[in-house]
Design a protein around this motif. Structure first.
Motif, PDB file in Angstrom:
ATOM      1  N   ALA A 222      -7.231   8.267   1.274  1.00 53.14           N
ATOM      2  CA  ALA A 222      -7.754   7.174   1.906  1.00 53.14           C
ATOM      3  C   ALA A 222      -8.674   6.265   1.176  1.00 53.14           C
ATOM      4  O   ALA A 222      -8.589   5.184   1.101  1.00 53.14           O
ATOM      5  CB  ALA A 222      -8.154   7.592   3.325  1.00 53.14           C
TER       6      ALA A 222
ATOM      7  N   ALA B  20       5.241   8.160  10.153  1.00 49.71           N
ATOM      8  CA  ALA B  20       4.853   7.422   8.826  1.00 49.71           C
ATOM      9  C   ALA B  20       5.693   6.066   8.440  1.00 49.71           C
ATOM     10  O   ALA B  20       5.082   5.066   8.286  1.00 49.71           O
ATOM     11  CB  ALA B  20       5.029   8.267   7.557  1.00 49.71           C
TER      12      ALA B  20
ATOM     13  N   VAL C 132       1.600   5.002   0.890  1.00 51.14           N
ATOM     14  CA  VAL C 132       1.456   5.778   2.416  1.00 51.14           C
ATOM     15  C   VAL C 132       1.848   7.301   2.001  1.00 51.14           C
ATOM     16  O   VAL C 132       2.565   7.771   1.238  1.00 51.14           O
ATOM     17  CB  VAL C 132       2.469   5.262   3.312  1.00 51.14           C
TER      18      VAL C 132
ATOM     19  N   GLN D  71      -4.867   4.592   0.177  1.00 53.39           N
ATOM     20  CA  GLN D  71      -3.464   4.950   0.586  1.00 53.39           C
ATOM     21  C   GLN D  71      -3.546   4.938   2.435  1.00 53.39           C
ATOM     22  O   GLN D  71      -4.693   5.274   2.707  1.00 53.39           O
ATOM     23  CB  GLN D  71      -2.977   6.349   0.296  1.00 53.39           C
ATOM     24  N   ALA D  72      -2.703   4.626   3.026  1.00 57.59           N
ATOM     25  CA  ALA D  72      -2.510   4.760   4.494  1.00 57.59           C
ATOM     26  C   ALA D  72      -2.230   6.439   4.634  1.00 57.59           C
ATOM     27  O   ALA D  72      -1.297   6.879   3.883  1.00 57.59           O
ATOM     28  CB  ALA D  72      -1.614   3.957   5.037  1.00 57.59           C
TER      29      ALA D  72
ATOM     30  N   ASN E  39       0.815  -1.184  -0.179  1.00 58.52           N
ATOM     31  CA  ASN E  39       0.005  -0.086   0.196  1.00 58.52           C
ATOM     32  C   ASN E  39       0.749   1.186   0.239  1.00 58.52           C
ATOM     33  O   ASN E  39       1.948   1.257   0.636  1.00 58.52           O
ATOM     34  CB  ASN E  39      -0.870  -0.148   1.170  1.00 58.52           C
TER      35      ASN E  39
ATOM     36  N   GLU F 151     -10.564   5.515   9.395  1.00 60.87           N
ATOM     37  CA  GLU F 151     -10.851   4.203  10.020  1.00 60.87           C
ATOM     38  C   GLU F 151     -12.303   3.496  10.034  1.00 60.87           C
ATOM     39  O   GLU F 151     -12.394   2.293   9.786  1.00 60.87           O
ATOM     40  CB  GLU F 151     -10.323   4.139  11.377  1.00 60.87           C
TER      41      GLU F 151
ATOM     42  N   ARG G  27       4.951   3.453  11.393  1.00 55.09           N
ATOM     43  CA  ARG G  27       3.537   3.120  11.553  1.00 55.09           C
ATOM     44  C   ARG G  27       2.913   2.171  10.038  1.00 55.09           C
ATOM     45  O   ARG G  27       2.342   1.081  10.394  1.00 55.09           O
ATOM     46  CB  ARG G  27       2.478   3.942  11.486  1.00 55.09           C
ATOM     47  N   PHE G  28       3.525   2.697   9.081  1.00 52.97           N
ATOM     48  CA  PHE G  28       3.296   2.140   7.844  1.00 52.97           C
ATOM     49  C   PHE G  28       4.170   1.961   7.032  1.00 52.97           C
ATOM     50  O   PHE G  28       4.009   1.187   5.840  1.00 52.97           O
ATOM     51  CB  PHE G  28       2.182   3.294   7.019  1.00 52.97           C
TER      52      PHE G  28
ATOM     53  N   GLY H  60     -10.101   2.393   6.283  1.00 53.46           N
ATOM     54  CA  GLY H  60      -8.623   2.624   5.846  1.00 53.46           C
ATOM     55  C   GLY H  60      -7.823   2.852   6.962  1.00 53.46           C
ATOM     56  O   GLY H  60      -8.085   2.510   8.479  1.00 53.46           O
ATOM     57  N   GLN H  61      -6.690   3.264   6.891  1.00 48.64           N
ATOM     58  CA  GLN H  61      -5.450   3.376   7.901  1.00 48.64           C
ATOM     59  C   GLN H  61      -5.139   4.916   7.861  1.00 48.64           C
ATOM     60  O   GLN H  61      -4.808   5.586   6.931  1.00 48.64           O
ATOM     61  CB  GLN H  61      -4.364   2.679   7.627  1.00 48.64           C
ATOM     62  N   ALA H  62      -5.078   5.559   9.172  1.00 49.21           N
ATOM     63  CA  ALA H  62      -4.657   6.826   9.286  1.00 49.21           C
ATOM     64  C   ALA H  62      -4.258   7.071  10.603  1.00 49.21           C
ATOM     65  O   ALA H  62      -4.467   6.222  11.563  1.00 49.21           O
ATOM     66  CB  ALA H  62      -5.893   7.615   9.006  1.00 49.21           C
TER      67      ALA H  62
END
Length: 241
Positions: free
Chosen positions: A23, A74, A4, A27-28, A2, A48, A77-78, A52-54
């Motif tokens: 998102a 960033a 970021v 994308q995160a 994915n 979320e 986490r991702f 999604g991821q954030a």
């Protein structure tokens, strides 16, 4: 893998719309905010809530240590950074003869120094195939009274972006600037009466204000499929001259 994205100014207005759109694109998203922690966390919760991821990170974009921490987050986490959208900005309007110089310095610090600080970190960390998107303004062309200080700070963004694009030769990383016209955000609407808003909405042949989502659509393209657009300033203003 994915992608970021780091989005500065992502808690409100155009930055918020960009964070939500990226998102939605899969994308995160790392949302950088200056003060509005509740608003930033609300964007995270919305992303979320849709699967999604954030994450939200407080960062002064003109502070190199804070921006380094933002990018560290960033990566931790991702796993890395592919897209950087620098949407954070300050706008103070006044005629040149009346502009408070402290306000001018504040705009310069966020809009010019902030672009250098975020751009420097992005240039060091964005992975191959990535994209950097800075924010200018259509006022650099429209030459509206009271906008001199703000337009001058954003003209610097238009100078920085294509030079950074050339400096990243061989990296497969694009660098562009987006220059919105009058857009219905709190930043734009604050202090304007209805007649002024209506007049500015009629400046383009579409005869309406832009929406944050209009701008986010263009950023989405630059952040993903538009790989052959590089070193450009894209005026997103409905055709305002």
């Amino acid at each position: 893998m994915n992608r970021v994205a780091v989005v500065t100014g992502g808690s409100r207005g155009i930055g918020r719309a960009v964070a939500l759109r990226l998102a939605a694109d899969g994308q995160a998203v790392v949302i950088a905010y200056a003060h509005a922690s509740d608003a930033a966390e609300a964007v995270v919760a919305e992303i979320e809530g849709k699967g999604g991821q954030a994450v939200a990170v407080r960062a002064d974009v003109a502070d190199e240590a804070a921006v380094a921490t933002l990018f560290d987050t960033a990566e931790q986490r991702f796993g890395g950074v592919d897209v950087v959208v620098h949407a954070a900005g300050v706008m103070v309007l006044a005629p040149v003869a009346e502009l408070d110089l402290d306000a001018l310095d504040r705009m310069h610090r966020t809009n010019v120094r902030g672009t250098f600080v975020v751009g420097r970190e992005a240039a060091r960390r964005v992975r191959r195939g990535g994209a950097i998107v800075n924010f200018s303004t259509s006022v650099t062309r429209l030459s509206l009274p009271t906008y001199a200080g703000y337009a001058a700070s954003k003209a610097a963004v238009e100078a920085i972006s294509p030079i950074l694009a050339k400096e990243l030769r061989g990296r497969d990383v694009t660098v562009n600037a987006v220059a919105p016209g009058p857009t219905a955000t709190d930043l734009f609407l604050d202090g304007k009466d209805e007649a002024t808003v209506e007049r500015m909405a009629k400046m383009n042949p579409m005869e309406r204000l832009g929406t944050p989502e209009d701008i986010a659509e263009v950023v989405s393209s630059l952040a993903g499929p538009a790989r052959w657009v590089n070193g450009q300033t894209i005026y997103v203003n409905g055709g305002a001259a």
